[in-house]
Design an enzyme around this catalytic site. Structure first.
Site, PDB file in Angstrom:
ATOM      1  N   ALA A 153       2.253  -9.531  -2.210  1.00 53.33           N
ATOM      2  CA  ALA A 153       3.618  -9.741  -2.474  1.00 53.33           C
ATOM      3  C   ALA A 153       4.084  -8.991  -3.786  1.00 53.33           C
ATOM      4  O   ALA A 153       5.279  -8.328  -3.932  1.00 53.33           O
ATOM      5  CB  ALA A 153       3.979 -11.248  -2.750  1.00 53.33           C
ATOM      6  N   GLU A 212      -6.015   3.312  -3.736  1.00 55.62           N
ATOM      7  CA  GLU A 212      -7.095   2.955  -2.836  1.00 55.62           C
ATOM      8  C   GLU A 212      -6.343   2.653  -1.420  1.00 55.62           C
ATOM      9  O   GLU A 212      -6.906   3.262  -0.333  1.00 55.62           O
ATOM     10  CB  GLU A 212      -7.544   1.768  -3.383  1.00 55.62           C
ATOM     11  CG  GLU A 212      -8.569   0.896  -2.419  1.00 55.62           C
ATOM     12  CD  GLU A 212      -9.247  -0.141  -3.011  1.00 55.62           C
ATOM     13  OE1 GLU A 212      -9.384  -0.056  -4.287  1.00 55.62           O
ATOM     14  OE2 GLU A 212      -9.310  -1.306  -2.416  1.00 55.62           O
TER      15      GLU A 212
HETATM   16  N1  COA Z   1      -7.552 -21.353  -9.365  1.00 57.35           N
HETATM   17  C1  COA Z   1      -7.375 -21.942  -8.414  1.00 57.35           C
HETATM   18  N2  COA Z   1      -6.607 -21.542  -7.260  1.00 57.35           N
HETATM   19  C2  COA Z   1      -6.134 -20.283  -7.380  1.00 57.35           C
HETATM   20  C3  COA Z   1      -6.286 -19.677  -8.588  1.00 57.35           C
HETATM   21  C4  COA Z   1      -6.848 -20.041  -9.485  1.00 57.35           C
HETATM   22  N3  COA Z   1      -7.322 -19.510 -10.618  1.00 57.35           N
HETATM   23  N4  COA Z   1      -5.573 -18.375  -8.485  1.00 57.35           N
HETATM   24  C5  COA Z   1      -4.947 -18.241  -7.269  1.00 57.35           C
HETATM   25  N5  COA Z   1      -5.303 -19.528  -6.800  1.00 57.35           N
HETATM   26  C6  COA Z   1      -4.626 -19.798  -5.445  1.00 57.35           C
HETATM   27  C7  COA Z   1      -3.204 -19.591  -5.160  1.00 57.35           C
HETATM   28  O1  COA Z   1      -2.337 -20.471  -5.529  1.00 57.35           O
HETATM   29  C8  COA Z   1      -3.175 -19.058  -3.821  1.00 57.35           C
HETATM   30  O2  COA Z   1      -2.896 -20.376  -2.894  1.00 57.35           O
HETATM   31  P1  COA Z   1      -1.910 -20.553  -1.933  1.00 57.35           P
HETATM   32  O3  COA Z   1      -2.327 -19.620  -0.821  1.00 57.35           O
HETATM   33  O4  COA Z   1      -2.288 -22.069  -1.438  1.00 57.35           O
HETATM   34  O5  COA Z   1      -0.671 -20.353  -2.443  1.00 57.35           O
HETATM   35  C9  COA Z   1      -4.427 -18.646  -3.331  1.00 57.35           C
HETATM   36  O6  COA Z   1      -5.369 -18.795  -4.503  1.00 57.35           O
HETATM   37  C10 COA Z   1      -4.344 -16.848  -3.498  1.00 57.35           C
HETATM   38  O7  COA Z   1      -4.121 -16.454  -4.931  1.00 57.35           O
HETATM   39  P2  COA Z   1      -2.969 -15.311  -4.754  1.00 57.35           P
HETATM   40  O8  COA Z   1      -2.820 -14.947  -6.137  1.00 57.35           O
HETATM   41  O9  COA Z   1      -1.783 -15.641  -3.922  1.00 57.35           O
HETATM   42  O10 COA Z   1      -3.914 -14.146  -3.920  1.00 57.35           O
HETATM   43  P3  COA Z   1      -3.466 -12.717  -3.791  1.00 57.35           P
HETATM   44  O11 COA Z   1      -3.424 -12.609  -2.065  1.00 57.35           O
HETATM   45  O12 COA Z   1      -2.215 -12.264  -4.455  1.00 57.35           O
HETATM   46  O13 COA Z   1      -4.665 -11.846  -4.460  1.00 57.35           O
HETATM   47  C11 COA Z   1      -6.390 -11.561  -5.741  1.00 57.35           C
HETATM   48  C12 COA Z   1      -4.980 -11.888  -5.563  1.00 57.35           C
HETATM   49  C13 COA Z   1      -6.528 -11.099  -7.130  1.00 57.35           C
HETATM   50  C14 COA Z   1      -7.431 -12.297  -5.149  1.00 57.35           C
HETATM   51  C15 COA Z   1      -6.701  -9.889  -4.960  1.00 57.35           C
HETATM   52  O14 COA Z   1      -5.598  -9.145  -5.673  1.00 57.35           O
HETATM   53  C16 COA Z   1      -7.915  -9.444  -5.426  1.00 57.35           C
HETATM   54  O15 COA Z   1      -8.787  -9.655  -4.483  1.00 57.35           O
HETATM   55  N6  COA Z   1      -8.073  -8.389  -6.521  1.00 57.35           N
HETATM   56  C17 COA Z   1      -9.385  -7.889  -6.637  1.00 57.35           C
HETATM   57  C18 COA Z   1      -9.438  -6.340  -5.765  1.00 57.35           C
HETATM   58  C19 COA Z   1      -8.442  -5.422  -6.498  1.00 57.35           C
HETATM   59  O16 COA Z   1      -7.575  -5.663  -7.141  1.00 57.35           O
HETATM   60  N7  COA Z   1      -8.152  -4.473  -5.650  1.00 57.35           N
HETATM   61  C20 COA Z   1      -7.409  -3.208  -5.898  1.00 57.35           C
HETATM   62  C21 COA Z   1      -6.154  -3.087  -5.210  1.00 57.35           C
HETATM   63  S1  COA Z   1      -6.521  -2.945  -3.375  1.00 57.35           S
END
Ligand code: COA
Length: 429
Positions: free
Chosen positions: A218, A238
């Protein structure tokens, strides 16, 4: 031999392919994400009893990962560098394996450590000269084909023929199976008020002629949607998703001012819907490349004004970023986050941004915390991180003292948590 003759002679049915695959003490590597050759991978999983001690490596599974089911024990064992929704629990339960790696290192890992016996590719039908395209997923497919002693491919008429350094000649493939498979659809995420505010804060740091890397989800979608008034942007990323299509068609993304791959959006995989996959077909506006090009910090830094926007799960008050673990749970993987942050740090005019909502768990947990939870791995370290953005603003960290960092991060934490964070920091430091 004419390639058409070679093609006919090496074409086989799925049953024949299953008979011909080595089945004991071997390693398979397969394409993944929207490019996963599910017809072959699922056929292997359905016939798991035929296989003994076979490792299956790939990266991101979209949807079901049947080779991770408990009944696969002793037959098929999954290995990856990125946990996803269907592979996270098997990894946590030690039924599957996770390898910590930066994404750009993957081809090297394949060649020097994994050394797969069998490469299972997913390709477009051949062109008039017998070349197939790796289509939507390019990353380590060539390294896999060059290293494995047996190369098999699912030939899918629905796989777009993408352009760039992303093709394999039919004569390099030992067995071909024709199977029509709809590619995984990952529609744009819902953009709510929080994402819009984060996107606006990110957009304020992006200028005309910048070259962008945006992840999936998002927040990157919101950032892209707010860049309509910018001019002459470039993409060196990427992965790219649907949002890029409208921006390329509208002439916001022209790639004209890049130093490398001028005129084309660079990526190593595409993940979106058919809108993106159809647009990328035969489109020289894309340069699809192996991941040891797209994600190599030594390549990325050659683009001037490179801006990387990535997300995180949690951040401590010193700027350490946890993006791939939630405590000791392997939640995802670093992917290209560190690759791009390091590349942008070395790029002339480069900026790196970690953008995330201020809270998780429906507002009950601050993602900015004094320390990372026990067991968390630091994905991006505090020396590399620069801008951190939430819906409450922007904290610029590089060059700041520890206390200045903590103050800047507290100022963009959710207001409900700021006083507690201040007290914790004063007690601790
Ligand atoms: N503790 C507990 N729960 C957490 C949390 C934490 N610290 N942080 C997030 N969550 C929960 C969120 O509330 C969400 O729950 P929901 O689905 O019930 O709402 C769920 O975990 C997913 O979190 P969200 O922030 O929505 O994940 P995302 O899909 O936006 O992905 C990353 C975020 C960081 C996991 C993702 O960007 C990633 O894997 N990054 C590393 C790889 C990367 O950056 N690659 C380069 C670009 S492709």
């Amino acid at each position: 031999m004419a390639w058409e003759t070679y093609y006919k002679e090496h074409l086989c049915s799925m049953e024949e392919l299953l008979r011909r695959l080595p089945k004991e003490n071997v390693t398979y590597i397969t394409s993944h994400a929207a490019g996963e050759p599910k017809a072959i991978n699922h056929a292997i999983a359905e016939n798991f009893a035929l296989f003994h001690n076979v490792t299956i490596f790939n990266l991101l599974v979209v949807g079901e990962a049947p080779y991770c089911r408990p009944e696969m024990a002793g037959h098929l064992r999954y290995r990856t560098i990125f946990a996803g929704s269907d592979t996270r629990t098997p990894i946590a339960e030690k039924r599957a394996d996770y390898v910590p790696l930066y994404y750009h290192q993957c081809p090297d890992y394949v060649r020097t450590k994994l050394k797969p016996d069998v490469a299972i590719l997913h390709v477009s039908p051949p062109d008039t000269h017998g070349w197939c395209s790796f289509g939507v997923t390019v990353d380590f497919q060539m390294a896999a084909a060059e290293t494995a002693s047996l190369v098999v491919a699912q030939v899918n008429p629905l796989m777009p023929r993408t352009l760039g350094n992303c093709r394999i000649h039919i004569s390099q493939i030992d067995y071909l199976v024709e199977a029509t498979q709809a590619l995984a659809q990952v529609p744009p995420a819902r953009i709510g008020d929080v994402e819009k505010a984060i996107g606006a804060n990110c957009a304020a740091l992006i200028h005309d002629r910048d070259c962008l890397q945006l992840g999936i989800g998002a927040i990157p979608d919101a950032v892209l949607s707010l860049l309509g008034s910018k001019r002459e942007l470039g993409i060196h990323s990427e992965m790219v998703s649907d949002g890029i299509v409208d921006m390329m068609e509208a002439g916001v993304i022209t790639n004209r001012y890049k130093q490398l791959d001028v005129g084309a959006s660079t990526a190593t995989f595409l993940m979106g819907t058919d809108k993106l996959y159809r647009y990328a077909h035969d489109n020289p506006g894309f340069n699809m490349t192996p991941v040891d090009y797209s994600n190599d910090p030594r390549v990325i830094c050659r683009q001037d004004n490179m801006v990387a926007v990535n997300s995180a799960l949690q951040l401590d008050l010193f700027g350490q970023v946890a993006a791939d673990t939630m405590g000791k749970l392997q939640f995802s993987g670093p992917g290209g986050q560190v690759d791009f942050i390091r590349g942008t740090n070395m790029s002339r005019g480069g900026r790196n941004i970690i953008a995330m909502p201020s809270t998780a768990k429906h507002g009950t947990l601050s993602r900015i915390s004094l320390l990372l939870p026990t067991g968390s791995a630091v994905t991006t370290n505090r020396f590399d991180v620069d801008y951190v953005i939430t819906e409450y603003g922007t904290a610029q960290l590089w060059g700041k003292t520890l206390t200045q960092r903590a103050e800047a991060l507290i100022s963009i934490a959710h207001p409900d948590f700021r006083d507690a964070l201040k007290k914790e920091y004063q007690l601790y430091y």
